[in-house]
Design a protein around this motif. Structure first.
Motif, PDB file in Angstrom:
ATOM      1  N   LYS A 597     119.420  83.743  59.419  1.00  0.00           N
ATOM      2  CA  LYS A 597     120.217  84.798  59.271  1.00  0.00           C
ATOM      3  C   LYS A 597     119.818  85.597  57.828  1.00  0.00           C
ATOM      4  N   VAL A 633     118.979  84.016  69.782  1.00  0.00           N
ATOM      5  CA  VAL A 633     118.911  85.657  69.868  1.00  0.00           C
ATOM      6  C   VAL A 633     120.359  86.243  69.147  1.00  0.00           C
ATOM      7  N   ARG A 634     121.211  85.808  69.294  1.00  0.00           N
ATOM      8  CA  ARG A 634     122.571  86.044  68.866  1.00  0.00           C
ATOM      9  C   ARG A 634     122.543  86.092  67.108  1.00  0.00           C
ATOM     10  N   THR A 636     119.415  86.366  65.301  1.00  0.00           N
ATOM     11  CA  THR A 636     118.394  87.248  64.677  1.00  0.00           C
ATOM     12  C   THR A 636     118.601  88.573  65.457  1.00  0.00           C
ATOM     13  N   GLY A 637     119.007  88.612  66.703  1.00  0.00           N
ATOM     14  CA  GLY A 637     118.938  90.024  67.390  1.00  0.00           C
ATOM     15  C   GLY A 637     117.511  90.094  67.828  1.00  0.00           C
ATOM     16  N   GLU A 638     116.594  89.256  68.064  1.00  0.00           N
ATOM     17  CA  GLU A 638     115.322  89.571  68.637  1.00  0.00           C
ATOM     18  C   GLU A 638     115.497  89.204  70.171  1.00  0.00           C
ATOM     19  N   ASP A 639     114.387  89.810  70.723  1.00  0.00           N
ATOM     20  CA  ASP A 639     114.142  89.834  72.287  1.00  0.00           C
ATOM     21  C   ASP A 639     113.996  88.229  72.792  1.00  0.00           C
ATOM     22  N   GLU A 640     114.894  87.712  73.663  1.00  0.00           N
ATOM     23  CA  GLU A 640     114.976  86.567  74.260  1.00  0.00           C
ATOM     24  C   GLU A 640     113.279  86.334  74.701  1.00  0.00           C
TER      25      GLU A 640
END
Length: 698
Positions: A597, A633-634, A636-640
């Protein structure tokens, strides 16, 4: 039942039966004499050589040991009668002694239930040897007056010497001549023809001489005739007023029987290379003494003298003891008249020769050459038995043994380690002149458990060795199996002190169980921060050093060392954290996700946990990360797919490293990878699908 008679070999029948006959004959004077010492008529000594010895033979696991009326219990009971105000040889004595025997048996059975036989494991060979030799010397001194026509002595060394001095002035010369000649014949024959039953020949010769020579005319004492018949069964009658004293006396007698007989049994078992069950022996002692109590006898004990004769004449099993019991029945039924023809000096010579051969002064001579400390322990036990009695002698020997152990543990072998160019191990700097320490690192091996008596030595050695250039202290703890509270407290102080000096303390090479102790003792943070490592090399790698290592004292010298260890692929996390390893990894994964985070990336996260992680440890860490892909993913918002790709790329690097460094473990790694993938499929099917699709693309 019949432990030593199972799978019986026919070739043992003749020596077992022949030896049993000898044992029965030799038991006659010994048992009769000790029975009188215990305050009973002489014939009760023969009774004690019937049912009790048979019961013991059926229950014992010792192939050789012979049970019967013996010196130590008889002397204790005789002394107790005086304390209780009971006159030896009276009807009252014949009522009290079986009660003492009965409670002695009860105590022995209590010892059996509580498995007290294990205590003998704490008694060393020098203590055993000194103990046996002390008993033999004591009984020889008891028997010597019988060689010259006097009665046997009782007590310890000074009482026995006093008795000899008081009686020797009335010595009977014909008795001395007969006894000494018999003793010389026995000792010489033992050396020249050790398997020949010379004791029977000497005994028979003495009986024949009694038939043709009037022994009374020459003042030579023969055994007293006893009444014919087997013992009657009785129920011991307890006088409630005497019960507290009887319980105390019987406890001391039971302790003597346990200590003396178990020690002697183990000594003979070790010497003749077989094993006994100490706890089963206590059951045999108790049952045999119950049999003695219900036939009116005094407490009975293992006999070193008769067992030595059993060994000398080739007895192989407890058929010897059972035969001796049966022979004694025959003697009591139809051979009591023969007893009166046996000259006491001849029988005494037989007993003394057996005891002399059982003394272990050859062991003392070996100890003197090998270990002076153990020699002094032998002497302590020997003199303790001789001067202070059986139990005190054993206690003195045990105390000396424990003092020696503590002294040895307090000043154990220890070395500072370095490397010898061309050699693949860390070696002691003091022993190898071409060994050199690694720059800025102190490597120290301590070869003992850490406890209150040696932790100061450990601390001083290390603190004296560090200087302003030292960056790490690595302890080779391969010989450290445990740490006590005092040592743990000192380790904490050392760790903090060294940390303040900019020096990191590592503990390495030890068994995983030591890590469990460290956590319980409040040193778990040393494991958490990587100060506990599986090998010295991993500790060096954690310091930023990898092979080849820079050496002190040789210009531009670097030495490559790569120990091939079968345990290289053992997970270090499991070794360090034990059953808590899964929880530790999971806790750090959660901490890692929280740190994401704040913008931390995967590489930063991995370098922040358990630096220099083992291949399998890192692989498992990655597997835990994979199971949390959706959560990452939730956060960092990065792609799985990108996260899974990053993990797979790192796993591929691990595999390439494994192929290069440990190709022998590749197949094992593949099999483990399959199991871990299956576990991921069960716990997180979505993450499993992502990983599998990514691998298919590759």
């Amino acid at each position: 039942m019949c432990h030593t008679l199972r799978n019986y070999k026919k070739e043992n029948i003749i020596p077992d039966i022949l030896t049993g006959i000898i044992i029965a004959a030799v038991s006659i004077p010994i048992s009769m004499g000790y029975s009188q010492i215990a305050g009973l008529p002489a014939v009760y000594g023969l009774y004690g050589s019937v049912l009790p010895i048979i019961v013991f033979g059926l229950l014992s696991t010792s192939r050789q040991f012979i049970f019967g009326v013996d010196a130590a219990p008889a002397a204790l009971v005789g002394a107790a009668l005086v304390t209780l105000g009971v006159t030896p040889g009276t009807e009252e004595a014949m009522q009290v002694v079986p009660v003492i025997t009965f409670f002695t048996a009860i105590w022995l059975l209590v010892f059996f239930l509580f498995k007290a036989g294990k205590l003998v494991n704490y008694i060393s060979t020098p203590v055993m040897g000194g103990f046996i030799s002390g008993i033999c010397a004591t009984i020889i001194l008891m028997q010597i007056p019988k060689l010259y026509g006097a009665g046997a002595g009782t007590g310890e060394l000074f009482e026995l010497m006093e008795h000899i001095a008081a009686t020797v002035k009335d010595a009977n010369m014909p008795s001395i001549v007969m006894g000494v000649i018999a003793l010389v014949i026995l000792l010489v024959s033992r050396r020249l023809i050790p398997k020949f039953p010379m004791a029977i020949c000497v005994m028979a010769a003495g009986a024949v001489m009694s038939c043709f020579i009037d022994m009374d005319e020459y003042g030579i004492v023969c055994l007293s005739e006893v009444s014919r018949g087997l013992p009657s069964f009785i129920v011991p009658q307890v006088d409630v007023r005497m019960l507290p004293d009887i319980l105390t006396v019987s406890l001391s007698v039971a302790v003597v029987i346990m200590a003396e007989t178990l020690l002697a049994e183990n000594n003979f078992a070790q010497k003749n290379r077989y094993k006994i069950d100490d706890n089963q022996e206590l059951l045999a002692f108790g049952a045999a003494n119950l049999a003695a109590a219900f036939t009116g006898c005094c407490p009975i004990n293992g006999s070193v003298s008769r067992t030595t004769m059993n060994e000398q004449y080739g007895g192989r099993t407890q058929l010897t003891g059972i035969t001796a019991g049966v022979v004694m029945i025959v003697i009591l039924l139809c051979g009591t008249g023969f007893i009166g023809y046996l000259p006491v000096p001849v029988l005494t010579a037989i007993v003394i020769s057996a005891l002399y051969s059982a003394m272990e002064f050859d062991l003392a001579a070996r100890l003197w050459k090998v270990s002076k400390v153990e020699f002094y322990i032998f002497c302590g036990a020997f003199l303790g038995v001789l001067l202070l009695g059986t139990i005190n002698g054993v206690l003195i020997g045990m105390i000396l043994s424990f003092v020696a152990v503590i002294k040895k543990a307090a000043d154990p072998p220890r070395n500072f380690l370095g490397l010898v160019p061309g050699h693949g191990e860390f070696l002691a700097l003091e022993k190898f002149k071409h060994a050199y320490p690694i720059q800025h690192v102190v490597i120290y091996r301590f070869s003992s458990n850490l406890f209150f008596a040696n932790i100061a030595t450990f601390q001083k050695d290390i603190m004296d060795a560090v200087d302003e250039e030292t960056r790490a202290v690595i302890v080779d703890a391969s010989a450290i199996g445990s740490v006590d509270v005092t040592a743990a407290k000192t380790l904490r102080i050392m760790y903090d002190t060294l940390a303040d000096m900019g020096i990191k303390l590592y503990i390495t090479e030890h068994i995983g169980q030591l890590n469990v102790q460290l956590r319980k003792l409040g040193l778990g943070d040393l494991i958490e921060n990587g100060s506990v490592r599986q090998t010295i090399e991993r500790a060096l790698a954690d310091c930023g050093l990898s092979s080849p290592y820079p050496l002190v004292g040789v210009h531009n010298s670097y030495h490559d060392i790569r120990r091939k260890r079968t345990d290289t692929m053992v997970q270090e996390l499991v070794w360090a954290f034990g059953d808590d390893a899964e929880d530790v990894i999971e806790r750090h994964i959660q901490e890692s996700i929280r740190s994401m985070k704040n913008g931390a990336d995967m590489e930063q996260i991995m370098s922040g946990f358990w630096s220099q992680m083992d291949i399998q440890d890192e692989d498992e860490w990655l597997e835990h990360m994979e199971s949390h892909i959706e959560e990452i993913v939730r956060v960092t918002g990065e792609d799985e797919n990108k996260i899974a790709e990053h993990i797979e790329r790192r796993r591929k690097q691990l595999y390439e490293r494994l192929e290069k460094e440990h190709p022998e473990f590749v197949e094992r790694y593949k099999a483990r990878r399959t199991r871990m993938d299956e576990r991921l499929r069960k716990h997180n099917p979505a993450a499993y699908e992502v990983v599998m699709k990514l691998r298919e693309k590759e």
